[in-house]
Write a protein that holds these residues in place. Sequence first.
Motif, PDB file in Angstrom:
ATOM      1  N   VAL A 176       0.846  -1.185   0.000  1.00 54.10           N
ATOM      2  CA  VAL A 176       0.000   0.000   0.000  1.00 54.10           C
ATOM      3  C   VAL A 176       0.884   1.238   0.000  1.00 54.10           C
ATOM      4  N   SER A 177       0.623   2.146  -0.924  1.00 54.01           N
ATOM      5  CA  SER A 177       1.352   3.410  -1.008  1.00 54.01           C
ATOM      6  C   SER A 177       0.562   4.508  -0.303  1.00 54.01           C
ATOM      7  N   ARG A 185      -2.912   3.929  -2.434  1.00 55.50           N
ATOM      8  CA  ARG A 185      -2.919   3.012  -3.575  1.00 55.50           C
ATOM      9  C   ARG A 185      -2.544   1.599  -3.129  1.00 55.50           C
ATOM     10  N   LEU A 186      -3.234   0.620  -3.688  1.00 56.09           N
ATOM     11  CA  LEU A 186      -2.869  -0.781  -3.510  1.00 56.09           C
ATOM     12  C   LEU A 186      -1.992  -1.165  -4.699  1.00 56.09           C
ATOM     13  N   LEU A 187      -0.676  -1.251  -4.460  1.00 59.10           N
ATOM     14  CA  LEU A 187       0.278  -1.473  -5.546  1.00 59.10           C
ATOM     15  C   LEU A 187       0.459  -2.944  -5.871  1.00 59.10           C
ATOM     16  N   LEU A 197      -8.118  -3.930   4.351  1.00 58.70           N
ATOM     17  CA  LEU A 197      -7.255  -2.749   4.392  1.00 58.70           C
ATOM     18  C   LEU A 197      -8.085  -1.467   4.391  1.00 58.70           C
ATOM     19  N   GLN A 198      -9.112  -1.426   3.546  1.00 59.76           N
ATOM     20  CA  GLN A 198      -9.954  -0.231   3.453  1.00 59.76           C
ATOM     21  C   GLN A 198     -10.733   0.006   4.737  1.00 59.76           C
ATOM     22  N   GLU A 199     -11.156  -1.062   5.401  1.00 58.00           N
ATOM     23  CA  GLU A 199     -11.889  -0.917   6.655  1.00 58.00           C
ATOM     24  C   GLU A 199     -11.054  -0.187   7.704  1.00 58.00           C
ATOM     25  N   VAL A 200      -9.775  -0.572   7.791  1.00 59.57           N
ATOM     26  CA  VAL A 200      -8.889   0.061   8.775  1.00 59.57           C
ATOM     27  C   VAL A 200      -8.480   1.452   8.315  1.00 59.57           C
ATOM     28  N   LEU A 201      -8.237   1.587   7.017  1.00 57.19           N
ATOM     29  CA  LEU A 201      -7.799   2.866   6.458  1.00 57.19           C
ATOM     30  C   LEU A 201      -8.893   3.927   6.541  1.00 57.19           C
ATOM     31  N   GLY A 202     -10.131   3.483   6.390  1.00 59.94           N
ATOM     32  CA  GLY A 202     -11.250   4.407   6.433  1.00 59.94           C
ATOM     33  C   GLY A 202     -11.507   5.126   5.130  1.00 59.94           C
ATOM     34  N   GLU A 203     -10.890   4.671   4.052  1.00 61.25           N
ATOM     35  CA  GLU A 203     -11.118   5.242   2.724  1.00 61.25           C
ATOM     36  C   GLU A 203     -10.747   4.224   1.661  1.00 61.25           C
ATOM     37  N   ALA A 204     -11.107   4.543   0.415  1.00 61.01           N
ATOM     38  CA  ALA A 204     -10.888   3.614  -0.686  1.00 61.01           C
ATOM     39  C   ALA A 204      -9.416   3.569  -1.087  1.00 61.01           C
ATOM     40  N   LEU A 205      -9.018   2.420  -1.589  1.00 59.19           N
ATOM     41  CA  LEU A 205      -7.677   2.231  -2.144  1.00 59.19           C
ATOM     42  C   LEU A 205      -7.772   2.189  -3.660  1.00 59.19           C
ATOM     43  N   GLU A 206      -7.046   3.069  -4.326  1.00 57.34           N
ATOM     44  CA  GLU A 206      -6.952   2.979  -5.776  1.00 57.34           C
ATOM     45  C   GLU A 206      -6.046   1.806  -6.143  1.00 57.34           C
ATOM     46  N   GLU A 207      -6.295   1.207  -7.314  1.00 58.67           N
ATOM     47  CA  GLU A 207      -5.476   0.075  -7.750  1.00 58.67           C
ATOM     48  C   GLU A 207      -4.651   0.414  -8.986  1.00 58.67           C
TER      49      GLU A 207
END
Length: 314
Positions: A176-177, A185-187, A197-207
């Motif tokens: 994750v960047s 970003r999910l690299l 990951l998004q649940e803990v991050l609290g926002e969306a991950l771009e791919e």
Amino acid sequence: MPLITHDIGLCAAQLRDGHLVAMPTETVYGLAADARQESAVRQVFALKGRPSSNPLIVHLHAGEQASQWAAEITPQAQRLMAAFWPGPLTLVLPARDDVLRCVTAGQNSVALRVPAHPMAQALLRAFGGGLVAPSANRYMSISPTSAEHVAKQFADSELTILDGGPCQVGLESSIVSLLPGDSPRLLRRGMLGRMRLQEVLGEALEERAGDVRAPGQHQRHYAPTTPAQGFVQAPAGALDSQAHGWIWCGSAHLSQGPAINLGADPEQYAAGFYAALYQLDALGLQRIYIQVPPHQEAWAAVHDRLVRACHSLT
């Protein structure tokens, strides 16, 4: 020839002296070197045949060490560290000025991870610093999940290999960047899934990788020497040939050639996937056929490795 050992003190001493050591992690075995010694880091690229444009991940024994490498640790990063370190998660963060740019492939970002494997933890504590540790294999070949796999990859070397048994996760870490001014970003996909990951991050991950280079992004990677092909339905007549090997995902069919059924559980499958490729690749077959798993989130990392390992999917 390589030396396989359980001696953590020996391995730590060799790393301090600028030598390479293969170490176990819960994901795959890594080719470790002192991340502060440029000559040692460059040995990693040379032995693997890895291009210097492909950055390395720095492995630490605890999250508290991250500030020695990252110029900024955001609240997002702190949440992910607290939830998933030690574990199969790599974070890409802005690099401090004193981080070797041969480690970061010239980028102003550094990839950090705290592995969960007890022998990796013991080695990192004994060593006391950060270790780069890309997969202990030749570039783009099958990643190793046992000491024996590493010894096979580097049979003509005097590499010291710390034997920690088979890897429990079996696929490389999620990357994750989290860089200033950029979207999270999910690299690279790993067995730590995007939704968690998004649940803990609290926002969306771009791919999309954007401008960030990370390990495991090459189109062909993790590949056996034997041509491999994914399938949904077994190709007509292929089951009748002893020259074809098979990897099944729960619903195996009778075949004349050797077959391995990794089962229908994604974690069990992932843990055994690379080992199955090694086993079949050693048999001198004409082709390895791999049954394509379900297209579900839990299988996303397996699908990523399967696409990169195969010549084609049918």
